[in-house]
Design an enzyme around this catalytic site. Structure first.
Site, short mmCIF file in Angstrom:
data_model
loop_
_atom_site.label_atom_id
_atom_site.label_comp_id
_atom_site.label_asym_id
_atom_site.label_seq_id
_atom_site.Cartn_x
_atom_site.Cartn_y
_atom_site.Cartn_z
N GLU A 124 8.46 -20.86 -22.97
CA GLU A 124 7.43 -20.14 -22.04
C GLU A 124 7.83 -18.90 -21.55
O GLU A 124 7.14 -18.18 -21.27
CB GLU A 124 7.49 -21.30 -20.62
CG GLU A 124 6.94 -22.57 -21.10
CD GLU A 124 8.00 -23.53 -21.48
OE1 GLU A 124 8.92 -23.31 -21.69
OE2 GLU A 124 7.57 -24.84 -21.50
N ASP A 182 3.28 14.64 -41.82
CA ASP A 182 2.29 15.67 -42.08
C ASP A 182 3.39 16.74 -41.91
O ASP A 182 4.40 16.62 -41.28
CB ASP A 182 1.11 15.88 -41.35
CG ASP A 182 0.23 17.12 -41.79
OD1 ASP A 182 0.39 17.27 -42.92
OD2 ASP A 182 -0.18 17.65 -40.87
N ASP A 184 -5.27 13.29 -40.70
CA ASP A 184 -4.16 12.60 -40.71
C ASP A 184 -4.72 11.29 -40.07
O ASP A 184 -3.85 10.26 -40.01
CB ASP A 184 -2.84 13.36 -39.89
CG ASP A 184 -2.60 14.06 -40.55
OD1 ASP A 184 -2.24 14.16 -41.73
OD2 ASP A 184 -2.24 15.34 -39.77
#
Length: 701
Positions: free
Chosen positions: A336, A378, A650
């Site tokens: 839990e 990039d 990108d």
């Protein structure tokens, strides 16, 4: 039993070095066909831009319902009602209740909620209270942390410019007015100058020394020249159209007028943005892991609870007691506290990174940071400073020469045309200004302006009491075409075929280093004249070359070295050319292991490319979908993939990666797609993020 399940939950992290390949991805994006530019944007848009580039201006304006004096207010209003506002639909922020639902809805929380409900129905109030409290606390903690991060990210999103200079026809005359960008319509005539953002996709009608930065679109660090003349080039790539300007790019030098072809979502920028926003985020490795364990627990319960119920019921005959015992087994199988532990440790990691000026938009990104074993990045604006610098000033033989820098400075200083980035880089050498006493010792006589046919420009200056000096600067081939001598030290000698071959070798070496070479030549002229023309650009002496570079950030090399030490492989994915990319890789200490160009990626099947991406770490001349495809295949190979980028090109890869990383100066679409945003230019925070992710994992374990 709980311990065994917890071991299963974390087993994937322990199977590989540096916790790198945990929880193999369960769900993948649909396979993409070979990516081409025509598939990046709707074919109708490509056709519209191509038609707009090739048509004659009167026919184009007639088709758009415009003319050389611009639109009237009534015409613009009618077109605005037809086409809508010039706004790109970004990913809309989720309403708070939807965000709260997303923070709650995972199989683990749903399972715990079911168990809490069953406990309540069976009057086990203590169990129901404990389980429900854990679910509520973990959900609210995640909601609060992510909401705060998203608010900080939204504060970063601001347009570079929110107005444009537009020609409006009033009383039959063209008037220049400033309009909010969102009010532009197809057919509007706009006036552009250095520093302006292109507000829509436009056809160039007139241009003077126009250079445009398309780095956010293509990844190319150097500005591109734009022309007003009709281009006859047969191309399927709209970005190759040299008389078309694209929304989201910006003017770095020069001036132009243009006519708006498309606006809003119908632009190239808008099409890419829609493509990104319409794509659902792929499940990350962490989410896949949590889902895997949740379903494992559910399967256990479906087997164990009925089994215990029937065994107890048939052997003892008390079916109510057997039911309660079966439910207790189901509750006992579930840890839990796990959601609360996971959320609190992730939130702690986000707070730590916020002190390092890092915005964490999605908490799961913290753990993915630590599990990341491949970082794709990039080049322009992330590894590099996205600013042109003067790297070399050398003589014809490639040796450093102050004379060349002085000549180049005089040329750039005295030319009256709008200065491009290369001139700005030269003029940053203010020490030359002082040494030569440019403002006092020298005076300008005349200039021969730059044009795109000659690809060179000349100024004529005079030092007090000295003959006139014509200084020519431009593209190597064009300058060599008007030279017949070269300077060697203090001497001059004729330009022979042997010397020409030597010049080609020297400049080719600079090109291999990723440098853009500009030749500098000069000629002494008799005083007494005050006007010069194209005919005077002849019989020049080649002095040398100035070479320019977009250099890497200072933190790039140590950051990449640190990542390698922590078992993270770095791959460069860029739209720029391979020579510039290879130079940057050498400067940042990234040893090149294979090179693939966009054309190579295009021809490969997914199976072939999946093999190639493992052995290649430099990819150049890529389109947005090439980047996305490479990231997707790396994930399919079992890697936990990060992607760092800042441009619209990108965004698809940022969204597909397990962890998308962007910077505060990125375009807003990239920041929306990213999971983490760096507020400082230093990349060393990447190492800290990896270490913090691993600390978070250890705390959860």
């Amino acid at each position: 039993m709980k311990f065994a399940l917890l071991k299963e939950f974390f087993a994937g992290f322990l199977r590989t070095r540096h916790f790198a390949r945990h929880f193999r991805r369960l769900a993948m994006l649909d396979s993409m066909t070979d990516a081409t530019v025509s598939r990046e944007v709707p074919p109708t848009l490509a056709q519209t831009l191509t038609l707009g580039a090739s048509g004659k201006v009167p026919e184009l304006l007639s088709r758009l319902g415009s003319n050389l004096d611009g639109l009237s207010e009534d015409e613009a209003l009618a077109l605005r009602q037809q086409h809508g506002l010039n706004e790109v639909e970004h990913e809309q922020p989720l309403p708070w209740w939807v965000h709260l639902w997303h923070c709650y809805k995972n199989p683990f929380n749903l399972l715990l909620t079911l168990l809490a409900l069953i406990s309540w129905l069976t009057e086990d109030m203590k169990a129901a209270t404990v389980i429900f409290s854990m679910v509520v606390l973990s959900t609210l903690l995640r909601f609060w942390q992510e909401a705060r991060s998203n608010q900080a990210a939204d504060a970063l999103k601001a347009m570079v410019s929110n107005t444009a200079t537009v020609l409006r026809r009033e009383d039959g005359k063209a008037q220049r007015i400033e309009l909010p960008i969102k009010q532009l319509v197809p057919g509007d005539l706009i006036v552009l100058s250095a520093g302006d953002m292109i507000p829509a996709d436009c056809r160039v009608l007139s241009a003077k020394d126009l250079f445009v930065s398309q780095a956010a679109m293509t990844g190319e660090s150097l500005p591109v020249e734009k022309f007003a003349r009709r281009q006859e080039v047969d191309t399927g790539n709209p970005l190759d159209l040299e008389n078309i300007l694209f929304m989201g790019t910006n003017v770095v030098s020069g001036a132009a007028t243009g006519v708006v072809l498309t606006t809003g979502n119908n632009t190239y920028f808008g099409a890419l943005a829609q493509r990104v926003s319409a794509t659902d985020r792929a499940p990350t490795s962490f989410q896949a892991g949590v889902n895997k364990v949740s379903w494992l627990l559910i399967r256990f319960m479906f087997v164990m609870a009925p089994l215990v119920l029937f065994i107890n019921g048939f052997t003892k005959g008390d079916w109510m007691e057997a039911l309660l015992f079966a439910l207790s087994i189901a509750v006992g199988l579930t840890p839990e506290m796990l959601p609360m532990i996971v959320t609190s440790t992730l939130a702690k990691g986000a707070v730590f990174l916020s002190r390092k000026k890092v915005i964490v938009k999605r908490l799961d990104a913290i753990q993915n940071f630590g599990a990341m074993d491949v970082l794709c990045t990039d080049k322009t604006g992330t590894l590099t400073q996205d600013k042109i610098f003067l790297a070399r000033h050398v003589d014809v033989w490639g040796d450093e020469s102050d004379d060349v820098l002085e000549m180049a400075y005089l040329n750039s200083y005295y030319q009256t045309g709008l200065k491009n980035l290369l001139d700005v880089a030269v003029l940053e050498h203010v020490e030359i200004h002082r040494e030569l006493q440019v403002g006092t010792a020298f005076s300008k006589v005349d200039e021969v302006p730059f044009d795109f046919n000659r690809r060179r420009m000349s100024v004529v200056v005079q030092e007090h009491g000295q003959p006139h000096l014509l200084i020519c600067k431009g593209a190597l081939e064009e300058v060599l075409g008007v030279c017949n001598r070269v300077r060697h030290g203090e001497e001059e000698e004729s330009l022979t075929p042997e010397l020409l071959e030597r010049i080609v070798q020297v400049t080719a070496g600079f090109n291999e280093e990723g440098l853009r070479v500009v030749a500098v030549a000069a000629r002494s002229m008799d005083a007494g004249r005050d006007a010069y023309g194209l005919a005077d650009e002849s019989d020049l002496t080649l002095i040398g070359y100035v070479a320019f570079l977009d250099p890497p950030k200072e933190s790039t090399a140590p950051a990449l070295k640190a990542l390698a030490e922590h078992g993270v492989a770095v791959k460069v994915l860029t739209g720029d050319n391979e020579r510039v990319t290879a130079k940057i890789c050498r400067e940042v200490g990234l040893e090149r292991q294979g090179l693939l160009l966009g054309g190579d990626v295009e021809r490969m099947s997914d199976a072939e490319l999946a093999v190639a991406v493992e052995t290649t770490n430099v990819f150049a001349k890529l389109t947005p979908s090439h980047k996305e495809r490479i990231v997707r295949l790396l994930k399919a190979n079992g890697h936990v993939v990060g992607f760092m980028g800042d441009g619209i090109n990108d965004a698809p890869a940022l969204r597909t990666a397990d962890i998308g990383i962007s910077v505060d100066s990125a375009v807003d679409i990239a920041k929306e797609a990213a999971d983490i945003i760096l507020l400082e230019k230093s990349l060393m925070v990447l190492e800290e993020g990896v270490l913090e992710g691993r600390r978070t994992f250890a705390n959860m374990l």
